[in-house]
Design an enzyme around this catalytic site. Structure first.
Site, PDB file in Angstrom:
ATOM      1  N   GLY A  83      94.500  45.797 134.546  1.00  0.00           N
ATOM      2  CA  GLY A  83      93.311  46.525 134.989  1.00  0.00           C
ATOM      3  C   GLY A  83      92.936  47.674 134.068  1.00  0.00           C
ATOM      4  N   ILE A  84      92.536  48.781 134.686  1.00  0.00           N
ATOM      5  CA  ILE A  84      92.042  49.926 133.921  1.00  0.00           C
ATOM      6  C   ILE A  84      93.150  50.492 133.019  1.00  0.00           C
ATOM      7  CG2 ILE A  84      91.154  52.279 134.141  1.00  0.00           C
ATOM      8  CD1 ILE A  84      89.771  51.363 136.759  1.00  0.00           C
ATOM      9  N   ASP A 109     104.803  51.084 134.255  1.00  0.00           N
ATOM     10  CA  ASP A 109     104.360  50.420 135.492  1.00  0.00           C
ATOM     11  C   ASP A 109     105.600  50.100 136.318  1.00  0.00           C
ATOM     12  OD1 ASP A 109     102.903  48.691 137.441  1.00  0.00           O
ATOM     13  OD2 ASP A 109     101.303  48.856 135.952  1.00  0.00           O
ATOM     14  N   ASP A 133     108.996  53.236 138.592  1.00  0.00           N
ATOM     15  CA  ASP A 133     108.105  53.607 139.696  1.00  0.00           C
ATOM     16  C   ASP A 133     107.790  55.099 139.548  1.00  0.00           C
ATOM     17  OD1 ASP A 133     107.033  54.429 142.177  1.00  0.00           O
ATOM     18  OD2 ASP A 133     107.952  52.689 143.161  1.00  0.00           O
ATOM     19  N   ASN A 162      97.093  56.962 135.660  1.00  0.00           N
ATOM     20  CA  ASN A 162      96.141  55.940 136.097  1.00  0.00           C
ATOM     21  C   ASN A 162      96.654  55.146 137.289  1.00  0.00           C
ATOM     22  OD1 ASN A 162      94.071  53.585 135.615  1.00  0.00           O
ATOM     23  ND2 ASN A 162      96.109  52.650 135.508  1.00  0.00           N
ATOM     24  N   ALA A 163      97.989  55.053 137.465  1.00  0.00           N
ATOM     25  CA  ALA A 163      98.539  54.227 138.556  1.00  0.00           C
ATOM     26  C   ALA A 163      97.918  54.657 139.875  1.00  0.00           C
ATOM     27  CB  ALA A 163     100.053  54.394 138.613  1.00  0.00           C
ATOM     28  N   ASN A 197      93.550  52.652 163.043  1.00  0.00           N
ATOM     29  CA  ASN A 197      94.476  51.511 162.920  1.00  0.00           C
ATOM     30  C   ASN A 197      95.535  51.719 161.835  1.00  0.00           C
ATOM     31  OD1 ASN A 197      92.800  50.166 164.728  1.00  0.00           O
ATOM     32  ND2 ASN A 197      91.487  49.409 163.076  1.00  0.00           N
ATOM     33  N   TYR A 252      93.150  56.899 150.906  1.00  0.00           N
ATOM     34  CA  TYR A 252      92.805  56.797 149.477  1.00  0.00           C
ATOM     35  C   TYR A 252      91.869  57.941 149.072  1.00  0.00           C
ATOM     36  CZ  TYR A 252      91.065  54.559 145.173  1.00  0.00           C
ATOM     37  OH  TYR A 252      90.720  54.278 143.865  1.00  0.00           O
ATOM     38  N   THR A 280      87.639  44.990 138.510  1.00  0.00           N
ATOM     39  CA  THR A 280      89.079  44.757 138.341  1.00  0.00           C
ATOM     40  C   THR A 280      89.574  43.920 139.521  1.00  0.00           C
ATOM     41  OG1 THR A 280      89.695  46.688 139.634  1.00  0.00           O
ATOM     42  CG2 THR A 280      89.468  47.025 137.264  1.00  0.00           C
TER      43      THR A 280
HETATM   44  N1  LIG Z   1      88.819  49.463 140.141  1.00  0.00           N
HETATM   45  C1  LIG Z   1      87.985  50.378 140.573  1.00  0.00           C
HETATM   46  O1  LIG Z   1      86.825  50.115 140.837  1.00  0.00           O
HETATM   47  C2  LIG Z   1      88.453  51.811 140.721  1.00  0.00           C
HETATM   48  C3  LIG Z   1      87.528  52.740 141.205  1.00  0.00           C
HETATM   49  C4  LIG Z   1      87.929  54.068 141.340  1.00  0.00           C
HETATM   50  C5  LIG Z   1      89.202  54.445 140.980  1.00  0.00           C
HETATM   51  N2  LIG Z   1      90.082  53.512 140.529  1.00  0.00           N
HETATM   52  C6  LIG Z   1      91.422  53.988 140.174  1.00  0.00           C
HETATM   53  O2  LIG Z   1      91.741  53.560 138.865  1.00  0.00           O
HETATM   54  C7  LIG Z   1      93.144  53.339 138.750  1.00  0.00           C
HETATM   55  C8  LIG Z   1      93.414  51.942 138.225  1.00  0.00           C
HETATM   56  O3  LIG Z   1      92.800  51.029 139.103  1.00  0.00           O
HETATM   57  P1  LIG Z   1      92.795  49.437 138.839  1.00  0.00           P
HETATM   58  O4  LIG Z   1      91.572  48.910 139.462  1.00  0.00           O
HETATM   59  O5  LIG Z   1      93.071  49.141 137.415  1.00  0.00           O
HETATM   60  O6  LIG Z   1      94.031  49.023 139.755  1.00  0.00           O
HETATM   61  P2  LIG Z   1      95.112  47.864 139.585  1.00  0.00           P
HETATM   62  O7  LIG Z   1      95.659  47.629 140.936  1.00  0.00           O
HETATM   63  O8  LIG Z   1      94.543  46.718 138.820  1.00  0.00           O
HETATM   64  O9  LIG Z   1      96.220  48.564 138.659  1.00  0.00           O
HETATM   65  C9  LIG Z   1      96.994  49.629 139.107  1.00  0.00           C
HETATM   66  C10 LIG Z   1      98.333  49.585 138.417  1.00  0.00           C
HETATM   67  O10 LIG Z   1      99.126  50.666 138.905  1.00  0.00           O
HETATM   68  C11 LIG Z   1     100.431  50.189 139.091  1.00  0.00           C
HETATM   69  N3  LIG Z   1     101.169  50.974 140.080  1.00  0.00           N
HETATM   70  C12 LIG Z   1     100.971  51.026 141.410  1.00  0.00           C
HETATM   71  N4  LIG Z   1     101.886  51.832 141.988  1.00  0.00           N
HETATM   72  C13 LIG Z   1     102.673  52.296 141.000  1.00  0.00           C
HETATM   73  C14 LIG Z   1     103.803  53.153 140.975  1.00  0.00           C
HETATM   74  N5  LIG Z   1     104.312  53.647 142.097  1.00  0.00           N
HETATM   75  N6  LIG Z   1     104.392  53.422 139.775  1.00  0.00           N
HETATM   76  C15 LIG Z   1     103.894  52.898 138.640  1.00  0.00           C
HETATM   77  N7  LIG Z   1     102.833  52.073 138.617  1.00  0.00           N
HETATM   78  C16 LIG Z   1     102.217  51.770 139.777  1.00  0.00           C
HETATM   79  C17 LIG Z   1     100.244  48.765 139.593  1.00  0.00           C
HETATM   80  O11 LIG Z   1     101.438  47.980 139.453  1.00  0.00           O
HETATM   81  C18 LIG Z   1      99.104  48.290 138.715  1.00  0.00           C
HETATM   82  O12 LIG Z   1      99.553  47.698 137.516  1.00  0.00           O
HETATM   83  C19 LIG Z   1      93.716  53.606 140.137  1.00  0.00           C
HETATM   84  O13 LIG Z   1      94.194  54.938 140.215  1.00  0.00           O
HETATM   85  C20 LIG Z   1      92.520  53.429 141.044  1.00  0.00           C
HETATM   86  O14 LIG Z   1      92.659  54.137 142.241  1.00  0.00           O
HETATM   87  C21 LIG Z   1      89.745  52.212 140.392  1.00  0.00           C
END
Ligand SMILES: NC(=O)c1ccc[n+]([C@@H]2O[C@H](COP(=O)([O-])OP(=O)(O)OC[C@H]3O[C@@H](n4cnc5c(N)ncnc54)[C@H](O)[C@@H]3O)[C@@H](O)[C@H]2O)c1
Length: 440
Positions: free
Chosen positions: A213-214, A233, A256, A280-281, A291, A345, A381
């Protein structure tokens, strides 16, 4: 995930049909690639107010676009309006006079950048005029269409704003519109890099959540810019993480981020210190509050906020983040506007904004480090692919560019923030959302 509607509107019958039905008209955005490193066309530099800012013309000329030749019918890739000396609301007539004749002559994926001054704390006429520019660009961003954007750059020193101006006047800022970017931070600029295409050469960056992802896109952009990237990751994502790290010549760090020893392990993996710490995680565990079990609440707050605070504090106070370095956290439009089913969130992402605002001045003063956040809107993503169809379509279209962003859009914004030449950008929350209708 494919945006089929965007593809439909690039065909003649699709365009005809969607126009007749009054549906959104997204335009394919010109994004950075090795084949398209610049915008397509010249830069028109205009001034509103009694005079322009000394040195801004030279700085703009270095942004990589040829100057406009002022020939009849010429169309521009970008228009820069220097409004830094606007001092009264009456001066605003000059903004209209300068841009009214040229706004239709912007090419697709064009840029309008207003250069403005910080608001005066003592002269309320100046503050009114300069704040007016904010409402102006936010409205113009909604009007320009054809994949074009409008942003406001606040500056006092063109040299400190150069990396930001270059970013705004490039395809790297494709999904950023209606934003105010402030470059009046106090940290000094470093010496220019020996290779301007690799401003992070010789520096180490850590990206959390880098397996996909990002995060994977951020790691890719930072490696392109010369950084050695530590890709972190969860251990469960080890295979994808290793693939990303190997592709970039980086180092995988299966860990983690909530683990008590996380900061220690990060510091050990970067013996020469970190230049950029990119948080970014992030995770979602959506449910309406009524709920939502405590476990879902706590997990999200732990990963998205508490771990960011804990590791940042530890890495700053031990000096593992070097002077001139930067912390870039990830917020979200949900943290600004709120979202049904996302109290956990949104709380975590709003918390990131609080962290950035409070820590930035102190981190700069005590450690010589900047702290900023990116706030993505709807980005294509896996996370957003899981959103139900109708909500997904609404998320994609409810912004000035009428489409979702790509991970690369967040990555390019992060790379601009991580550039050592962006040392004057501090305490900012930069929305990468195509000017989403949600939030401010
Ligand atoms: N996709 C969107 O539209 C969007 C919008 C706003 C914000 N974001 C933020 O951007 C960031 C990346 O989002 P994404 O869409 O690529 O998500 P994604 O789920 O594709 O990737 C997130 C990554 O973080 C890793 N991760 C999760 N928990 C972890 C931990 N405890 N330790 C280490 N790594 C961990 C996951 O394994 C995954 O590889 C996130 O913070 C998300 O909240 C995304």
């Amino acid at each position: 995930m494919a945006d089929r509607y965007l593809r439909l509107t690039t065909t003649a019958p699709g365009r005809f049909l969607t126009r007749r039905l009054g549906l959104p008209q997204p335009a394919p955005l010109r994004r950075w690639s090795e084949r398209t490193p610049t915008l397509d066309g010249p830069l028109l530099h205009l001034t509103a107010g009694p005079k322009g800012l000394d040195g801004l013309a030279d700085t703009a000329a270095r942004a990589g676009l040829p100057p406009a030749s002022n020939t009849p019918g010429e169309r521009y890739a970008a228009v820069l309006l220097d409004a830094t000396h606007l001092a009264t609301p009456a001066d605003l007539a000059e903004v209209h006079a300068a841009l009214h004749p040229v706004v239709r002559r912007l090419r697709p994926s064009g840029r309008i950048v207003l250069a403005g001054a910080p608001l005066s704390a003592t002269d309320h006429h100046q503050a009114a005029a300069q704040q007016a520019l904010e409402g102006f660009v936010r409205s113009l961003g909604k009007e320009v269409g054809h994949g074009s954007t409008a942003n406001l750059l606040r500056l006092t020193d063109p040299a400190a704003a150069e990396s930001t101006l270059r970013f705004l006047l490039s395809p790297k800022s494709a999904y950023l519109s209606g934003q105010v970017l402030d470059t009046t931070g106090t940290l000094p600029l470093p010496a220019p890099p020996s290779d301007p295409a690799r401003p992070l050469a010789g520096r180490t960056a850590l990206v959390t959540g880098a397996a996909q992802g990002i995060g994977a896109a951020v790691a890719t952009a930072l490696a392109r810019d010369g950084a050695h990237v530590l890709c972190l990751d969860v251990p469960g994502a080890r295979a994808a993480l290793t693939r990303t790290a190997e592709r970039l010549g980086g180092t995988p760090l299966p860990l983690d981020i909530t683990a008590p020893e996380a900061a220690e392990q990060i510091a050990a993996a970067a013996p020469d210190g970190l230049h950029a710490l990119v948080h970014n995680a992030g995770i979602t565990r959506d449910r309406r509050l009524a709920n939502m079990p405590a476990e879902r609440w706590n997990t999200v707050l732990d990963v998205n906020l508490a771990a960011v605070l804990t590791t940042t504090d530890a890495l700053l106070t031990t000096g593992a983040i070097r002077r001139g370095g930067t912390v870039i956290a990830t917020a979200s439009i949900a943290g600004i506007a709120g979202n049904t089913g996302q109290t956990n969130y949104a709380a975590s992402k709003a918390g990131i904004i609080g962290l950035v605002r409070a820590l930035a001045p102190r981190a700069a003063a005590d450690h010589g480090v900047t702290v900023n956040a990116v706030a993505p809107g709807f980005i294509e993503t896996r996370m957003t692919a899981e959103v139900p169809f109708l909500i997904r379509e609404a998320g994609r279209r409810m912004n000035s560019l009428a489409q979702g962003g790509l991970p690369e859009d967040v990555a390019e914004t992060t790379a601009w923030l991580a550039d050592p030449a962006s040392a004057a950008v501090n305490g900012q929350v930069i929305r990468v959302c195509g000017q989403s209708l949600l939030g401010a």
